[in-house]
Design an enzyme around this catalytic site. Structure first.
Site, mmCIF file in Angstrom:
data_model
loop_
_atom_site.group_PDB
_atom_site.id
_atom_site.type_symbol
_atom_site.label_atom_id
_atom_site.label_comp_id
_atom_site.label_asym_id
_atom_site.label_seq_id
_atom_site.Cartn_x
_atom_site.Cartn_y
_atom_site.Cartn_z
ATOM 1 N N SER A 99 61.428 -17.126 1.211
ATOM 2 C CA SER A 99 60.816 -16.202 2.171
ATOM 3 C C SER A 99 60.657 -16.936 3.497
ATOM 4 O O SER A 99 60.021 -17.989 3.551
ATOM 5 C CB SER A 99 59.455 -15.759 1.620
ATOM 6 O OG SER A 99 58.785 -14.926 2.541
ATOM 7 N N LYS A 138 64.954 -13.944 2.313
ATOM 8 C CA LYS A 138 64.101 -12.821 2.743
ATOM 9 C C LYS A 138 63.487 -13.209 4.066
ATOM 10 O O LYS A 138 63.018 -14.342 4.216
ATOM 11 C CB LYS A 138 63.036 -12.573 1.674
ATOM 12 C CG LYS A 138 61.682 -12.058 2.166
ATOM 13 C CD LYS A 138 60.779 -11.676 1.004
ATOM 14 C CE LYS A 138 59.309 -11.751 1.370
ATOM 15 N NZ LYS A 138 58.434 -11.402 0.216
ATOM 16 N N LYS A 168 60.630 -12.142 7.046
ATOM 17 C CA LYS A 168 59.492 -11.305 7.410
ATOM 18 C C LYS A 168 59.851 -10.557 8.685
ATOM 19 O O LYS A 168 60.445 -11.155 9.611
ATOM 20 C CB LYS A 168 58.276 -12.198 7.661
ATOM 21 C CG LYS A 168 57.783 -12.923 6.404
ATOM 22 C CD LYS A 168 57.128 -11.936 5.460
ATOM 23 C CE LYS A 168 56.436 -12.648 4.307
ATOM 24 N NZ LYS A 168 55.742 -11.692 3.424
ATOM 25 N N ASP A 193 60.852 -8.121 4.580
ATOM 26 C CA ASP A 193 59.494 -7.795 4.135
ATOM 27 C C ASP A 193 58.636 -7.489 5.357
ATOM 28 O O ASP A 193 58.473 -8.341 6.236
ATOM 29 C CB ASP A 193 58.903 -8.988 3.368
ATOM 30 C CG ASP A 193 57.518 -8.692 2.777
ATOM 31 O OD1 ASP A 193 57.023 -7.554 2.932
ATOM 32 O OD2 ASP A 193 56.941 -9.599 2.144
ATOM 33 N N GLU A 199 60.917 -4.411 1.919
ATOM 34 C CA GLU A 199 59.678 -4.540 1.156
ATOM 35 C C GLU A 199 58.489 -4.018 1.966
ATOM 36 O O GLU A 199 58.297 -4.413 3.124
ATOM 37 C CB GLU A 199 59.509 -6.037 0.836
ATOM 38 C CG GLU A 199 58.405 -6.376 -0.113
ATOM 39 C CD GLU A 199 58.341 -7.901 -0.352
ATOM 40 O OE1 GLU A 199 59.339 -8.609 -0.103
ATOM 41 O OE2 GLU A 199 57.274 -8.374 -0.769
ATOM 42 N N ASP A 214 55.322 -3.833 -2.648
ATOM 43 C CA ASP A 214 54.573 -5.043 -2.985
ATOM 44 C C ASP A 214 53.095 -4.642 -3.023
ATOM 45 O O ASP A 214 52.554 -4.292 -4.089
ATOM 46 C CB ASP A 214 54.875 -6.129 -1.928
ATOM 47 C CG ASP A 214 54.030 -7.392 -2.031
ATOM 48 O OD1 ASP A 214 53.072 -7.413 -2.822
ATOM 49 O OD2 ASP A 214 54.309 -8.375 -1.307
ATOM 50 N N LYS A 258 53.735 -9.469 -8.394
ATOM 51 C CA LYS A 258 52.913 -10.665 -8.162
ATOM 52 C C LYS A 258 51.754 -10.593 -9.149
ATOM 53 O O LYS A 258 50.903 -9.708 -9.035
ATOM 54 C CB LYS A 258 52.350 -10.669 -6.745
ATOM 55 C CG LYS A 258 53.354 -10.933 -5.651
ATOM 56 C CD LYS A 258 52.684 -10.918 -4.302
ATOM 57 C CE LYS A 258 53.706 -11.098 -3.192
ATOM 58 N NZ LYS A 258 53.113 -10.822 -1.864
ATOM 59 N N GLY A 275 55.824 -14.104 -4.413
ATOM 60 C CA GLY A 275 55.106 -15.375 -4.287
ATOM 61 C C GLY A 275 53.933 -15.229 -3.343
ATOM 62 O O GLY A 275 53.897 -14.324 -2.502
HETATM 63 O O1 OSB Z 1 54.283 -10.353 1.089
HETATM 64 O O2 OSB Z 1 55.467 -11.635 -0.071
HETATM 65 C C1 OSB Z 1 54.507 -11.473 0.660
HETATM 66 C C2 OSB Z 1 52.867 -14.872 1.279
HETATM 67 C C3 OSB Z 1 51.559 -14.494 1.457
HETATM 68 C C4 OSB Z 1 51.231 -13.165 1.424
HETATM 69 C C5 OSB Z 1 52.218 -12.193 1.203
HETATM 70 C C6 OSB Z 1 53.533 -12.567 0.988
HETATM 71 C C7 OSB Z 1 53.864 -13.924 1.060
HETATM 72 C C8 OSB Z 1 55.229 -14.443 0.905
HETATM 73 C C9 OSB Z 1 55.317 -15.795 0.275
HETATM 74 O O3 OSB Z 1 56.214 -13.871 1.318
HETATM 75 C C10 OSB Z 1 56.584 -16.077 -0.419
HETATM 76 C C11 OSB Z 1 56.468 -17.268 -1.354
HETATM 77 O O4 OSB Z 1 55.377 -17.597 -1.864
HETATM 78 O O5 OSB Z 1 57.510 -17.886 -1.604
HETATM 79 MG MG MG Z 2 55.652 -8.903 0.337
#
Ligand code: OSB
Ligand code: MG
Length: 367
Positions: free
Chosen positions: A134, A160, A162, A187, A212, A237, A261, A289
């Site tokens: 990510s 991925k 953001k 995401d 996402e 998510d 998660k 994650g």
């Molecule tokens: O939305 O996936 C998410 C981290 C903190 C809060 C939300 C998210 C995330 C990540 C972390 O995208 C990804 C990872 O832990 O590898």
């Molecule tokens: Mg997410």
């Protein structure tokens, strides 16, 4: 199971690089850890709540408070096994990340006693899992491409990024131009509204695996409407907090892929139920994650090896986030992490590193 209490602690772990999302910039993780202590066994739980209530309503101080005031006193009546934890705590609304961490600690203790692994317990069918990464919001496209190039060189099998308004179409286009076939997804962490549907439809040109959580966590119907306007598959998510909410979102057509998660849904046992519901409906899942330490990372790797996890997860090597992981590092080989097979999580904190990173500690006896 006979437990004498829980040791609560906070560990402060600096990140190798700041992680920026639509809800803020993290430069370190401040993680609540729970050690379940019995006469001849102990188990580790990790809470994924962030310091601020910006991903979900839970936050680290609140987690410690609700555990100390309500959850651990309720569990003092007895904890026959890990399955009983969510049942005993069911009169209390919400606080799923706090509940998940306590359940994880008890499950780890129970499995260590039985010499059984998380993977075996949850129904693992693979001995390794492919790694995704990510990538946070960057200051510029060249900087983004540098990071992505580095991750691809390291072996990550899925990228991925953001996104948020102002950082969406052009970063995706830039990655696609340079890597026409790398598995890629985005995401949004709830940064858009349904009024952005036509803008988000521009992502349809880039052959993304999924988008996402574009809309608010409560806007499940909005996601169903958006799904009718996009070709890119929608993956929820934040909106999926239980097997029941997963079943509803699937039925409504709001999600055609699910990010699971364990912390968000109240624990690894509920995570498995969501996997089962999704599988029965032909919906692929992947393991999300929360920038976990090596403890919850171990459990996530085990979960990601179940049969319905057909997409690479946000399951990365420790080095993606940390110079020093409390368990010692999870190291990627050829883009995969090996599923741990030892009793319980199969790993535990390295005592000196753990003490070094601990900022706060408190013993809460059971009864
Ligand atoms: O939305 O996936 C998410 C981290 C903190 C809060 C939300 C998210 C995330 C990540 C972390 O995208 C990804 C990872 O832990 O590898
Ligand atoms: Mg997410």
């Amino acid at each position: 199971m006979k437990l004498s209490g829980f040791e609560l602690r906070r560990v402060q772990m600096p990140l190798v690089t700041p992680f920026r999302t639509s809800f803020g910039i993290q430069t370190h993780r401040d993680i609540p850890l729970i050690r379940a202590v019995g006469e001849d066994v102990e188990g580790w739980g990790e809470c994924v709540a962030l310091v601020d209530p910006v991903y979900s309503s839970e936050y680290a101080d609140g987690v410690i408070d609700v555990m100390t005031k309500f959850f651990i006193p309720a569990l003092a009546a007895g904890i026959p096994d890990a399955v009983s934890v969510s049942h005993t705590l069911s009169p209390f609304k919400g606080h799923r990340m706090a509940k998940a961490a306590l359940e994880m600690a008890v499950l780890d203790a129970e499995l260590r006693l039985a010499a059984r692994s998380f993977a075996r317990e949850l129904g693992s069918i693979h001995d390794k899992v492919p790694c995704g990464v990510s990538v946070g919001i960057m200051d510029s496209i060249p900087q983004l491409l540098d990071f992505v190039a580095r991750y691809i060189d390291e072996g990550y099998r899925r990228i991925k990024i953001k996104i948020e308004p102002g950082w969406d179409i052009s970063p995706v286009a830039a990655i696609r131009e340079r890597w026409p076939s790398i598995p890629l997804q985005v995401d949004a962490n709830t940064a858009y509204t349904l009024a952005d549907a036509r803008h988000l439809a521009k992502l349809d040109d880039f052959d993304l695996l999924l988008i996402e959580q574009p809309l608010d966590e409560e806007d499940v119907l909005g996601h169903a409407e958006l799904a009718r306007q996009l070709h890119t598959p929608i993956c929820l998510d934040e909106s999926i907090v239980s097997a029941a909410s997963a079943a509803a979102a699937i039925k409504l057509g709001a999600t055609s892929v699910i990010n699971i998660k364990p912390g968000r849904v109240g624990g690894y046992l509920e995570a498995r139920r969501i996997h089962d519901v999704a599988q029965a409906n032909g919906i692929p899942v992947w393991c999300g994650g929360m920038v976990e330490s090596g403890l919850a990372r171990a459990a996530n790797i085990a979960l990601a090896s179940l049969p319905g996890f057909t997409l690479p997860g946000d399951v990365s090597a420790s080095s993606r986030f940390y110079v020093q992981d409390i368990t010692g590092p999870w190291v990627m080989e050829d883009g995969y992490l090996t599923v741990p097979t030892g009793p319980g999580l199969g790993v535990e904190p390295i005592p000196e590193i753990l003490e070094d990173l601990t900022t706060w500690k408190r013993w809460v006896p059971l009864g």
